[in-house]
Scaffold this motif. Structure first.
Motif, PDB file in Angstrom:
ATOM      1  N   GLY A   1      19.456 -10.725 -57.773  1.00  8.96           N
ATOM      2  CA  GLY A   1      19.549 -11.710 -58.831  1.00  8.96           C
ATOM      3  C   GLY A   1      18.344 -12.636 -58.910  1.00  8.96           C
ATOM      4  N   TYR A   2      18.501 -13.644 -59.783  1.00  5.98           N
ATOM      5  CA  TYR A   2      17.412 -14.557 -60.092  1.00  5.98           C
ATOM      6  C   TYR A   2      17.902 -15.999 -60.106  1.00  5.98           C
ATOM      7  N   GLY A   3      16.966 -16.901 -59.833  1.00 10.65           N
ATOM      8  CA  GLY A   3      17.221 -18.319 -60.019  1.00 10.65           C
ATOM      9  C   GLY A   3      18.347 -18.841 -59.159  1.00 10.65           C
ATOM     10  N   ARG A   4      19.187 -19.686 -59.761  1.00  5.56           N
ATOM     11  CA  ARG A   4      20.239 -20.370 -59.015  1.00  5.56           C
ATOM     12  C   ARG A   4      21.457 -19.502 -58.749  1.00  5.56           C
ATOM     13  N   ARG A   5      21.446 -18.291 -59.233  1.00  3.66           N
ATOM     14  CA  ARG A   5      22.565 -17.377 -58.977  1.00  3.66           C
ATOM     15  C   ARG A   5      22.165 -16.293 -57.979  1.00  3.66           C
ATOM     16  N   LEU A   6      21.124 -16.545 -57.196  1.00  2.00           N
ATOM     17  CA  LEU A   6      20.674 -15.573 -56.212  1.00  2.00           C
ATOM     18  C   LEU A   6      21.792 -15.304 -55.204  1.00  2.00           C
ATOM     19  N   CYS A   7      22.029 -14.038 -54.899  1.00  2.00           N
ATOM     20  CA  CYS A   7      23.084 -13.661 -53.968  1.00  2.00           C
ATOM     21  C   CYS A   7      22.839 -14.276 -52.605  1.00  2.00           C
ATOM     22  N   GLN A   8      23.859 -14.912 -52.050  1.00  2.00           N
ATOM     23  CA  GLN A   8      23.715 -15.584 -50.763  1.00  2.00           C
ATOM     24  C   GLN A   8      24.065 -14.699 -49.574  1.00  2.00           C
ATOM     25  N   GLY A   9      24.534 -13.497 -49.849  1.00  2.00           N
ATOM     26  CA  GLY A   9      24.891 -12.588 -48.765  1.00  2.00           C
ATOM     27  C   GLY A   9      23.814 -11.559 -48.457  1.00  2.00           C
ATOM     28  N   GLN A  10      22.579 -11.848 -48.839  1.00  2.00           N
ATOM     29  CA  GLN A  10      21.507 -10.871 -48.650  1.00  2.00           C
ATOM     30  C   GLN A  10      21.318 -10.482 -47.188  1.00  2.00           C
ATOM     31  N   THR A  11      21.349 -11.471 -46.314  1.00  2.00           N
ATOM     32  CA  THR A  11      21.079 -11.176 -44.904  1.00  2.00           C
ATOM     33  C   THR A  11      22.182 -10.335 -44.287  1.00  2.00           C
ATOM     34  N   VAL A  12      23.421 -10.557 -44.712  1.00  2.00           N
ATOM     35  CA  VAL A  12      24.523  -9.721 -44.229  1.00  2.00           C
ATOM     36  C   VAL A  12      24.310  -8.281 -44.686  1.00  2.00           C
ATOM     37  N   ALA A  13      23.987  -8.107 -45.964  1.00  2.00           N
ATOM     38  CA  ALA A  13      23.733  -6.767 -46.482  1.00  2.00           C
ATOM     39  C   ALA A  13      22.585  -6.103 -45.739  1.00  2.00           C
ATOM     40  N   ASP A  14      21.531  -6.859 -45.477  1.00  2.00           N
ATOM     41  CA  ASP A  14      20.359  -6.330 -44.791  1.00  2.00           C
ATOM     42  C   ASP A  14      20.726  -5.812 -43.405  1.00  2.00           C
ATOM     43  N   GLU A  15      21.511  -6.592 -42.676  1.00  2.00           N
ATOM     44  CA  GLU A  15      21.907  -6.189 -41.320  1.00  2.00           C
ATOM     45  C   GLU A  15      22.848  -4.990 -41.353  1.00  2.00           C
ATOM     46  N   ASP A  16      23.836  -5.020 -42.238  1.00  2.00           N
ATOM     47  CA  ASP A  16      24.785  -3.902 -42.327  1.00  2.00           C
ATOM     48  C   ASP A  16      24.066  -2.593 -42.643  1.00  2.00           C
ATOM     49  N   LEU A  17      23.127  -2.644 -43.577  1.00  2.00           N
ATOM     50  CA  LEU A  17      22.437  -1.430 -43.995  1.00  2.00           C
ATOM     51  C   LEU A  17      21.497  -0.921 -42.909  1.00  2.00           C
ATOM     52  N   LEU A  18      20.799  -1.822 -42.239  1.00  2.00           N
ATOM     53  CA  LEU A  18      19.891  -1.399 -41.176  1.00  2.00           C
ATOM     54  C   LEU A  18      20.657  -0.674 -40.071  1.00  2.00           C
ATOM     55  N   ILE A  19      21.752  -1.281 -39.602  1.00  2.00           N
ATOM     56  CA  ILE A  19      22.518  -0.688 -38.504  1.00  2.00           C
ATOM     57  C   ILE A  19      23.320   0.515 -38.993  1.00  2.00           C
ATOM     58  N   GLY A  20      23.929   0.411 -40.158  1.00  2.00           N
ATOM     59  CA  GLY A  20      24.777   1.496 -40.659  1.00  2.00           C
ATOM     60  C   GLY A  20      23.988   2.750 -40.973  1.00  2.00           C
ATOM     61  N   ILE A  21      22.972   2.630 -41.821  1.00  2.00           N
ATOM     62  CA  ILE A  21      22.168   3.798 -42.193  1.00  2.00           C
ATOM     63  C   ILE A  21      21.390   4.320 -40.994  1.00  2.00           C
ATOM     64  N   GLY A  22      20.830   3.402 -40.191  1.00  2.00           N
ATOM     65  CA  GLY A  22      20.101   3.837 -39.008  1.00  2.00           C
ATOM     66  C   GLY A  22      20.970   4.619 -38.042  1.00  2.00           C
ATOM     67  N   SER A  23      22.218   4.186 -37.852  1.00  2.00           N
ATOM     68  CA  SER A  23      23.126   4.884 -36.934  1.00  2.00           C
ATOM     69  C   SER A  23      23.498   6.266 -37.448  1.00  2.00           C
ATOM     70  N   ILE A  24      23.752   6.383 -38.742  1.00  2.00           N
ATOM     71  CA  ILE A  24      24.094   7.688 -39.327  1.00  2.00           C
ATOM     72  C   ILE A  24      22.941   8.667 -39.149  1.00  2.00           C
ATOM     73  N   ALA A  25      21.715   8.219 -39.439  1.00  2.00           N
ATOM     74  CA  ALA A  25      20.557   9.103 -39.304  1.00  2.00           C
ATOM     75  C   ALA A  25      20.271   9.443 -37.846  1.00  2.00           C
TER      76      ALA A  25
END
Length: 593
Positions: free
Chosen positions: A419-443
């Motif tokens: 997103g943009y401006g004042r509606r920027l998603c605040q859960g970015q860091t959670v998503a970043d961590e979940d994807l790094l560990i989740g996708i990395g573990s599957i591969a």
């Protein structure tokens, strides 16, 4: 009775049509000196709804952008939708004018809008969770996900969505038992907020009729009451844990210990703040993991590259949070998943709080503003060959998306998808961590390969693998051998010689977007990688593919790690909250989705 019902519906429809005509006429009054934004003409009352396909409508909006320009408008059932096609324009309009572009759009199908906007609270809990590496929850739950994938590979969607929901439940309330319920709350809310979900979002006049006359409205009321009760139950459980001095750190515990700090006016406001942030995570984060599976089946050359990096950095263990700086290609794969098949392809919508002007064009108050992510992520100047899945564009210096240092970039943080401006998603860091560990573990554990028996589309736009990816040697991938990397080291193997590593590998494959003789605008019609859900969150529909362990030693390790966690009590069973069949036929429970 039937005649009375017909007259009631007919009268409501007539009133709705007259009201819409008056409303649209009022909005069509253009101030002197300004012009109306271009866009499709549409039809009376319903606007351009018949012209937008239910399946992959975002592609139609992108095609209209090529016809009407980088900012255009569409009337959808009397609501003015403005579409922004480029990142630069989206930043200029939605970030620089954040005061008037930050409102949340109204969702007609919601009886009560409990989507909390308590940003101060969200900032605090996200920041505190990040400091402690999200309590290692992604790493704990990755082991359970891998065991579930080993036991039931055909249910990969369930395992991946549960992985995300369990992490989110732990963060929100300290325990994972509510993960199935959280997934269901997310599914039902997604139906309500999606333009193509509830009929109430298209025929808004139905909201003025009684529940007994409109099944969709009765369904929404039951969904709302179930959601409220679920949030109350979860809050009460954390309160009980706190009284007994056994409550794990969680977003809910932070709220309960600091009620006055965040400005909440009543307890349930905090319950909704925690619950809705939990639902938001469960809605979106699993989609890129499923996209990863799709991408690896159609672009298998990159799986070998990813596994080479994981083996070099992680060795005989799963990836951890500390490995992030040394896993640039994993981060590139994740970043490319979000670009290639964005989970919110229409962009996070905003509502315009007051009239605005753009380059001599009038944008009326109340317009719903969409930074069209599907188009933004396909800017050919920024993303050459945009239809191709190509994580190398993030780690090879010759691409415009390359950025240093590679210990930090590429990253999904602050990418346009959030997103943009004042509606920027605040859960970015959670998503970043979940994807790094989740996708990395599957591969790390699995090889993924398309099931040839499931491929029936012979169209040239369906990518065809013409060589065995297993024969690509790690040395030819151009990735450095050290776990501790530098920009120079990674670039050395990828960049300098002609033809490049990428050219050599990609020459052995064909893939969507690789054939310049085929018009880009028509490729989606036969592209097997675009079989997506029709709701606001777009994720690949389930497909069959081979998910096989790389070797037996890895399998033994994963099962042993899971057994150790089970002995510690890490993996509790999910809980049912509404009785038999999740409350079927009762006032509270799961609705049909």
């Amino acid at each position: 009775m039937a005649l009375l019902t017909l007259l009631t519906v007919g009268s409501a429809l007539l009133v709705f049509a007259v009201w819409k005509w008056i409303s649209i006429s009022r909005h069509n009054r253009i101030p002197a000196g300004l012009k109306k934004l271009p866009g499709p003409k549409g039809y009376p009352i319903i606007g351009s709804i018949p012209d937008v396909p239910v399946k992959n409508g975002f592609i139609k909006f992108a095609e209209w952008g090529k016809e009407y320009g980088d900012v255009y408008q569409v009337n959808l059932a009397g609501h003015n939708h403005v579409w922004i096609m480029t990142d630069e324009l989206a930043r200029n309009m939605m970030a620089k004018k954040g005061l008037i572009y930050a409102a949340r759009p109204c969702v007609p199908a919601l009886i009560e809008d409990n989507r909390t906007g308590q940003r101060k609270f969200a900032n605090v809990v996200m920041r505190e969770s990040e400091k402690v590496m999200f309590h290692r929850y992604p790493e704990i739950e990755a082991k359970r996900m891998l065991v579930e994938l080993l036991e039931e590979p055909d249910r990969y969607n369930h395992a991946m969505e549960s992985f995300v929901a369990r992490i989110t439940c732990r963060l929100a309330w300290g325990h994972s038992e509510g993960s199935d319920e959280l997934k269901q709350r997310a599914r039902e809310l997604l139906i309500v907020v999606s333009p193509t979900g509830s009929v109430l979002n298209r025929l808004t006049f139905l909201m003025n009729l009684p529940d007994w006359l409109v099944p969709a409205k009765a369904w929404e009321r039951r969904r709302l009451h179930t959601e409220e009760m679920f949030f109350q139950i979860m809050q009460a459980e954390v309160e009980a844990d706190m009284r007994e001095k056994r409550a794990p750190t969680s977003w809910m515990r932070t709220f309960l210990e600091n009620k006055s700090k965040f400005g909440f006016t009543y307890d349930m406001e905090g319950a909704f703040a925690v619950g809705m942030h939990g639902i938001a995570g469960a809605l979106t984060i699993a989609a890129p993991i499923q996209t990863f599976c799709l991408a690896m089946c159609f672009y298998p050359q990159y799986l070998k590259m990813l596994q080479e990096e994981l083996d070099r950095v992680c060795g005989d263990r799963l990836p951890r949070a500390e490995d992030r700086p040394n896993l640039p290609f994993l981060r590139a794969v994740i970043r490319e998943c979000l670009r290639w098949r964005p989970p919110v392809p229409t962009g996070i919508p905003h509502a315009l709080a007051e009239d605005d002007e753009f380059n001599g064009y009038f944008i009326p108050k109340g317009s719903i503003i969409h930074p069209l992510e599907w188009s933004i992520a396909r800017d050919p100047e920024l993303f050459p060959d945009p239809e191709a899945f190509n994580p190398c564009r993030w780690v090879e210096p010759s691409y415009p998306t390359y950025k240093e240092p590679l210990t930090e970039y590429p990253t999904i943080i602050n990418s346009t998808q959030f997103g943009y401006g004042r509606r920027l998603c605040q859960g970015q860091t959670v998503a970043d961590e979940d994807l790094l560990i989740g996708i990395g573990s599957i591969a790390w554990l699995f090889n993924l390969q398309r099931n040839p028996d499931e491929i029936t589309n012979s169209d040239a736009t369906t990518p065809q693998v013409v060589s065995d990816p297993e024969k690509i040697e790690a040395d030819t991938l151009g990735m450095n051998k050290k776990a501790s990397i530098s920009t120079e080291e990674l670039s050395a193997g990828i960049e300098s010689k002609k033809p490049t590593m990428e050219d050599e590998i990609l020459s052995k494959y064909s893939y969507p977007g690789s054939d310049p003789t085929k018009p880009q605008s028509n490729q989606h019609l036969a592209d097997a990688t675009l079989d997506f859900t029709t709701l606001l969150i777009a994720k690949p529909l389930p497909f069959k593919f081979q998910l096989k362990p790389r070797d037996e030693e890895r399998v033994k390790k994963v099962k042993a790690w899971f057994e150790e966690g089970s002995q510690r009590g890490d993996y509790r069973q999910t809980r049912e909250y509404w009785g038999t069949n999740h409350g079927e036929g009762k006032p509270l429970g799961w609705g049909k989705v």
